[in-house]
Design an enzyme around this catalytic site. Structure first.
Site, PDB file in Angstrom:
ATOM      1  N   GLN A   1      35.759 -16.231 -17.769  1.00 40.03           N
ATOM      2  CA  GLN A   1      35.829 -16.459 -16.333  1.00 40.03           C
ATOM      3  C   GLN A   1      34.488 -16.829 -15.722  1.00 40.03           C
ATOM      4  O   GLN A   1      34.430 -17.256 -14.563  1.00 40.03           O
ATOM      5  CB  GLN A   1      36.372 -15.210 -15.636  1.00 40.03           C
ATOM      6  CG  GLN A   1      35.400 -14.031 -15.677  1.00 40.03           C
ATOM      7  CD  GLN A   1      36.038 -12.725 -15.271  1.00 40.03           C
ATOM      8  OE1 GLN A   1      37.038 -12.309 -15.832  1.00 40.03           O
ATOM      9  NE2 GLN A   1      35.452 -12.075 -14.278  1.00 40.03           N
TER      10      GLN A   1
ATOM     11  N   CYS B   1      39.422 -12.641 -12.699  1.00 38.34           N
ATOM     12  CA  CYS B   1      40.152 -12.005 -13.798  1.00 38.34           C
ATOM     13  C   CYS B   1      41.647 -11.940 -13.518  1.00 38.34           C
ATOM     14  O   CYS B   1      42.469 -12.032 -14.426  1.00 38.34           O
ATOM     15  CB  CYS B   1      39.613 -10.615 -14.064  1.00 38.34           C
ATOM     16  SG  CYS B   1      39.749  -9.487 -12.675  1.00 38.34           S
TER      17      CYS B   1
ATOM     18  N   HIS C   1      39.659  -4.246 -12.459  1.00 40.06           N
ATOM     19  CA  HIS C   1      39.647  -5.345 -13.421  1.00 40.06           C
ATOM     20  C   HIS C   1      41.066  -5.617 -13.899  1.00 40.06           C
ATOM     21  O   HIS C   1      41.839  -4.677 -14.110  1.00 40.06           O
ATOM     22  CB  HIS C   1      38.747  -4.975 -14.597  1.00 40.06           C
ATOM     23  CG  HIS C   1      38.437  -6.120 -15.517  1.00 40.06           C
ATOM     24  ND1 HIS C   1      38.105  -7.377 -15.061  1.00 40.06           N
ATOM     25  CD2 HIS C   1      38.408  -6.199 -16.871  1.00 40.06           C
ATOM     26  CE1 HIS C   1      37.875  -8.167 -16.093  1.00 40.06           C
ATOM     27  NE2 HIS C   1      38.059  -7.490 -17.211  1.00 40.06           N
TER      28      HIS C   1
END
Length: 473
Positions: free
Chosen positions: A278, A284, A420
């Protein structure tokens, strides 16, 4: 709508709670940046915090079977969050006093002998509704400080020994090896010295992570070892932590038909594309969702495609591109757009640009999306039958993860602090240690060829709290 922002960074709240372990500065006065409802750091002198802490201390002693009263011996950190009232999250140390519970003394001194203090590290969550005059202890998690192996680590981030950094041959050798391996270069000798100092401090942090881990993970030097926590935060991490009230409800997933097999890995069945990167963009959430759809499309059509994350970064109006997003929003955006282009047609550049989506180039579409149950056994059964799953987790300990099965203590890896989004592709055991196999989006030079392995069976780091998948009819 804020949501995930992707980072290999240990979240600020966890670091505040780990201040006694790593010796980090506490900077408790600075509020987080975010909308109403975001957590705000508190100083220990805050009047509302004092009241909430006194309430938590009283409830702790009421529920304890100990003969003596215990009270706060050290304040570590605290936040407050407006959630139909005020929710305080408080991390403190509690120690034994010489007062028995049956006595009514105005002052209660701590034991002078350290072995009789039996100090615990406690995390309390107190929900206070001032206009109703009510307080509730939502959570109490305590563990003996000795068990956390921190008796001798309060000053772990002490200054480098008497010899100057340039004379530390071993450290310089490690730093030089790091620079060569990850192709690092700095603009001046001054910056080089600064990066060396940061590198040295990060080595100590990794050592403490190693000592606290309960799995088989190895922590150490990674490509992120020359960056400060603040640099990680500003580059990768969304200052908005988990805002559960902003999550849209999703349809529940249909249950798996069969119990979960002992192990399963979709990489062995051709449903997982290569690891992607990324870059310096908090996208993400897009990689997690496209990875899920790649697997779903393969299972329905027999072709593994590499789908475009950049399309979501540019064209998903529900999320915030490199500033974060939610998988649930991304599924909805893909349905509205009409599908996804391929990686080759709409390539990734790691920054938001004008939307260049073309319906004529769509190579995959979805019909709807579902949320999986929060039971890990049910998640495993669903994954084995239906393909890789988009998941969220608390990224604690991932910055310096190298290999093995990571198993952080729950007190340091809160399931509520998810920051995340990744792709769960399988599960199994290594030498009796159960794990989830997680495809990350930080490149193949992260972890085990781009993968992170997290302990399975204890809901570690909130891995069970935000599991979802697209559905293709």
């Amino acid at each position: 709508m804020p949501g995930f922002r992707c980072s290999p960074l240990i979240p600020w709240l966890v670091l505040a709670g780990l201040g006694f372990v790593f010796g980090l500065g506490e900077d408790l006065d600075r509020p987080l940046i975010g909308p109403p409802g975001s957590p705000i750091r508190l100083h220990e002198t805050d009047p509302g915090l004092k009241t909430a802490l006194a309430f938590a201390e009283e409830r702790y002693n009421r529920g304890s079977n100990a003969m003596h009263l215990r009270k706060v011996s050290r304040f570590i950190s605290a936040t407050k969050q407006l959630v139909k009232g005020i929710r305080y999250t408080i991390t403190v140390e509690l120690s034994n006093t010489q007062c028995k519970k049956s006595t009514m003394l105005r002052t209660c001194d701590f034991y002078p002998e350290s072995h009789q203090l039996k100090t615990e590290v406690c995390v309390f969550e107190v929900w206070d509704v001032p206009w109703q005059g009510s307080s509730t202890l939502l959570k109490q998690k305590c563990q003996l400080k000795a068990d956390l192996q921190t008796e001798e680590t309060n000053n772990v981030m002490d200054e480098i020994p008497s010899q100057p950094l340039e004379r530390s041959v071993e450290l310089l050798g490690q730093f030089k090896e790091f620079m060569v391996k990850y192709n690092k270069g700095y603009s001046s000798q001054k910056e080089t010295n600064q990066r060396l100092q940061i590198f040295h401090e990060n080595l100590k942090t990794a050592e403490k992570l190693q000592s606290l881990d309960r799995g088989s993970a190895e922590y150490g030097v990674t490509k992120f070892s020359d960056l400060t926590e603040e640099e990680f935060r500003s580059t990768y991490l969304n200052p908005l932590l988990s805002q559960w009230t902003l999550h849209k409800p999703m349809k529940p997933a249909f249950p798996a038909k069969y119990p979960e097999p002992a192990s399963w890995d979709w990489r062995d069945h051709g449903a997982v594309s290569s690891v992607k990167n990324q870059g310096l963009c908090g996208s993400c959430w897009a990689f997690s969702v496209t990875g899920n759809i790649e697997g779903q499309w393969f299972l329905k059509n027999g072709t593994l495609l590499s789908l475009s994350e950049q399309e979501l970064v540019d064209c998903d109006g529900l999320d915030q591109a490199c500033k974060g997003g939610l998988p649930s929003n991304a599924y909805e955006a893909i349905e509205k757009l009409g599908g996804l282009e391929s990686e080759s047609d709409y390539s990734y550049n790691g920054r938001k640009q004008n939307c260049g989506f073309s319906t004529s180039k769509v190579v995959a579409y979805i019909n709807t999306s579902v949320e999986l149950p929060a039971d890990e056994k049910k998640i495993a059964a669903w994954l084995a039958e239906n393909g890789p799953v988009s998941v969220g987790l608390n990224a604690f300990a991932m910055q310096f993860y190298k290999k093995g099965v990571s198993h952080p203590m729950k007190i340091f890896c809160s399931p509520w602090m998810i920051d995340h989004a990744v792709l769960m592709v399988g599960y199994g055991e290594r030498k009796g240690v159960p794990f989830w196999a997680i495809k990350n989006s930080w490149g193949e030079d992260y972890g085990e060829q781009g993968y992170y392995y997290l302990y399975r069976g204890s809901n570690a780091c909130g891995i069970n709290r935000m599991c979802s998948s697209a559905i293709i009819n």
